[in-house]
Scaffold this active site. Structure first.
Site, mmCIF file in Angstrom:
data_model
loop_
_atom_site.group_PDB
_atom_site.id
_atom_site.type_symbol
_atom_site.label_atom_id
_atom_site.label_comp_id
_atom_site.label_asym_id
_atom_site.label_seq_id
_atom_site.Cartn_x
_atom_site.Cartn_y
_atom_site.Cartn_z
ATOM 1 N N VAL A 327 0.851 -1.191 0.000
ATOM 2 C CA VAL A 327 0.000 0.000 0.000
ATOM 3 C C VAL A 327 0.886 1.240 0.000
ATOM 4 O O VAL A 327 1.973 1.250 0.578
ATOM 5 C CB VAL A 327 -0.960 0.009 1.216
ATOM 6 C CG1 VAL A 327 -0.193 -0.029 2.521
ATOM 7 C CG2 VAL A 327 -1.896 1.210 1.182
ATOM 8 N N TYR A 386 5.734 4.254 1.836
ATOM 9 C CA TYR A 386 5.837 3.203 0.816
ATOM 10 C C TYR A 386 5.859 1.871 1.558
ATOM 11 O O TYR A 386 6.868 1.467 2.114
ATOM 12 C CB TYR A 386 7.135 3.455 0.055
ATOM 13 C CG TYR A 386 7.457 2.625 -1.162
ATOM 14 C CD1 TYR A 386 7.275 1.263 -1.209
ATOM 15 C CD2 TYR A 386 8.030 3.235 -2.278
ATOM 16 C CE1 TYR A 386 7.613 0.522 -2.321
ATOM 17 C CE2 TYR A 386 8.386 2.517 -3.403
ATOM 18 C CZ TYR A 386 8.190 1.156 -3.414
ATOM 19 O OH TYR A 386 8.544 0.420 -4.519
ATOM 20 N N GLU A 387 4.715 1.186 1.603
ATOM 21 C CA GLU A 387 4.568 -0.031 2.408
ATOM 22 C C GLU A 387 4.578 -1.285 1.526
ATOM 23 O O GLU A 387 3.911 -1.331 0.490
ATOM 24 C CB GLU A 387 3.242 0.007 3.177
ATOM 25 C CG GLU A 387 3.088 1.202 4.110
ATOM 26 C CD GLU A 387 3.368 0.862 5.559
ATOM 27 O OE1 GLU A 387 3.900 -0.236 5.823
ATOM 28 O OE2 GLU A 387 3.054 1.705 6.420
ATOM 29 N N ILE A 388 5.313 -2.292 1.977
ATOM 30 C CA ILE A 388 5.343 -3.595 1.313
ATOM 31 C C ILE A 388 4.727 -4.628 2.258
ATOM 32 O O ILE A 388 4.950 -4.602 3.470
ATOM 33 C CB ILE A 388 6.782 -4.003 0.962
ATOM 34 C CG1 ILE A 388 7.386 -3.034 -0.060
ATOM 35 C CG2 ILE A 388 6.831 -5.430 0.428
ATOM 36 C CD1 ILE A 388 6.749 -3.079 -1.424
#
Length: 416
Positions: A327, A386-388
């Site tokens: 997301v 910046y999400e993984i």
């Protein structure tokens, strides 16, 4: 020897060029940024785990936490084939994301069950990974058993020790080895500097990327590891930075126009202490981007502010994290900022260039003092978290990290 080599590189590449400005900024203190919902980020007590090796002689098994990045608060036998492991956070309140990391072995080959025990209110989150023979792998889900009593891990042990952890362990030493070998030493346009020290005296490294003079260049800031276990975000950061320095002509043209400040480990104390989320003072660093009570944030903000005073405003900040799914957390306010169209243009290119990829964006202006809000309110810049995802495959992380760096350079060079 490795750290001496690192220090030599720092000196060789001009650490002292920024110290005068940085000294002035730190003496006066960086400008504070106001948020709608304040968060108390003053120091809070923490509980340190006891480093030890638990030996169960009747079973011929041992379990320990005597390494950086470990998290194990207790171990005791339940029966002749089951050992209960206790995992507690550094303090509370804290996110419900229990982190664990332990080493184990046996005098003979045997199968042992490990029961994971967390405090009341916390549930198992991360699928177990194993490091054996120097390599990490995901433990097959058939060996992770869910019962009314809790989570049990079935593990075959032998004389060769193995580490089991919630996420692959990347300590401050591991991070240093990566950026020295992959980013700094192969590229003479990368300068290794320092933003200062953490609470416990660990280095806060900065990788400065630029071709030619740095004055008057717009600045892009890259951050990661504010939260220790969030290594999938760190993996994306690695691929992003490796792509940024490795694209030949595109890299050269981009770094002639822009200056990049990359911070590869924001919370080295929390990482090496095996914390669930906080720094050595028991504080969530990504809630301290307002008054800078914590040394790590104050030092990084001071460094970035000093860099911008050399000319060239901060235009973009990307903060790499991990959560349950991929997301991008963005700010709604874009008109009037330095890059009002960047987000929509960037996401459009990502969906075009990454096969079967759909951007998952969650826009909202930051109400609490997190980094993306600091970029917006403090710098009038574009800020993105910046999400993984926890379970995003490594190959997909590499693809997303690489393509997002290339897309960023192409878009910013077009002046959009």
């Amino acid at each position: 020897m490795k750290r001496m080599k690192t220090l030599n590189v720092i000196c060789r590449r001009g650490l002292f060029g920024l110290l005068g400005i940085l000294f002035l900024v730190q003496c006066s203190g960086p400008k504070k940024v106001r948020f709608e919902i304040p968060v108390d980020t003053r120091d809070k007590p923490i509980s340190l785990q006891t480093k030890r090796k638990y030996e169960f002689k009747e079973m011929g098994v041992w379990v320990g936490n005597e390494f950086d990045g470990a998290r194990l608060n207790g171990a005791f036998p339940l029966n002749d084939s089951t050992i209960a492991l206790r995992f507690d956070p550094e303090n509370t309140p804290i996110n419900k994301s229990p982190y664990y990391a332990f080493e184990t072995g046996s005098d003979t080959s045997k199968t042992i069950y490990f029961k994971f025990e967390y405090p009341d209110g916390f549930e198992h989150r991360y699928e177990p990974k194993r490091k054996q023979g120097g390599k990490w792998s995901i433990i097959d889900s058939v060996n992770v058993l869910s019962a009314d009593e809790g989570i049990f891990l079935k593990l075959k042990l032998g004389s060769e020790p193995q580490i089991v952890a919630a996420q692959e362990i990347n300590t401050s030493t591991d991070v240093e080895q990566w950026y020295m070998n992959r980013i700094v030493e192969p590229h003479d346009f990368v300068k290794l500097k320092s933003a200062g020290q953490s609470t416990m005296g660990r280095n806060l490294p900065v990788l400065e990327l630029s071709f030619g003079e740095v004055e008057d260049k717009p600045i892009v800031v890259l951050l990661t590891r504010q939260h220790p276990p969030e290594v999938t975000g760190f993996f994306a950061f690695q691929h992003f930075l490796e792509a940024l320095v490795g694209q030949g002509t595109l890299t050269q043209e981009f770094l002639k126009k822009y200056r990049v400040l990359a911070f590869p480990i924001m919370n080295p104390d929390g990482v090496d202490l095996g914390h669930w989320r906080h720094n050595a003072n028991g504080v969530d660093l990504n809630r301290d981007w307002s008054k800078y009570h914590q040394q790590e944030i104050k030092n990084v903000v001071s460094y970035v502010t000093a860099a911008s005073k050399m000319g060239g405003s901060i235009v973009l900040g990307l903060d790499f994290h991990s959560t349950y799914e991929d997301v991008f957390y963005t700010n709604v306010t874009r008109e009037g900022t330095s890059l009002p169209n960047f987000i929509s243009d960037w996401f459009e290119v990502l969906e075009r260039d990454i096969p079967s990829y759909v951007v998952n964006e969650k826009p909202s202006n930051s109400t609490r003092p997190v980094s993306k809000g600091w970029f917006l309110y403090g710098q009038n810049a574009t800020g993105i978290t910046y999400e993984i995802g926890d379970h995003t495959p490594k190959e997909r992380i590499a693809e997303i990290g690489t393509q997002s760096a290339i897309a960023m350079m192409e878009i910013l060079l077009k002046g959009k």
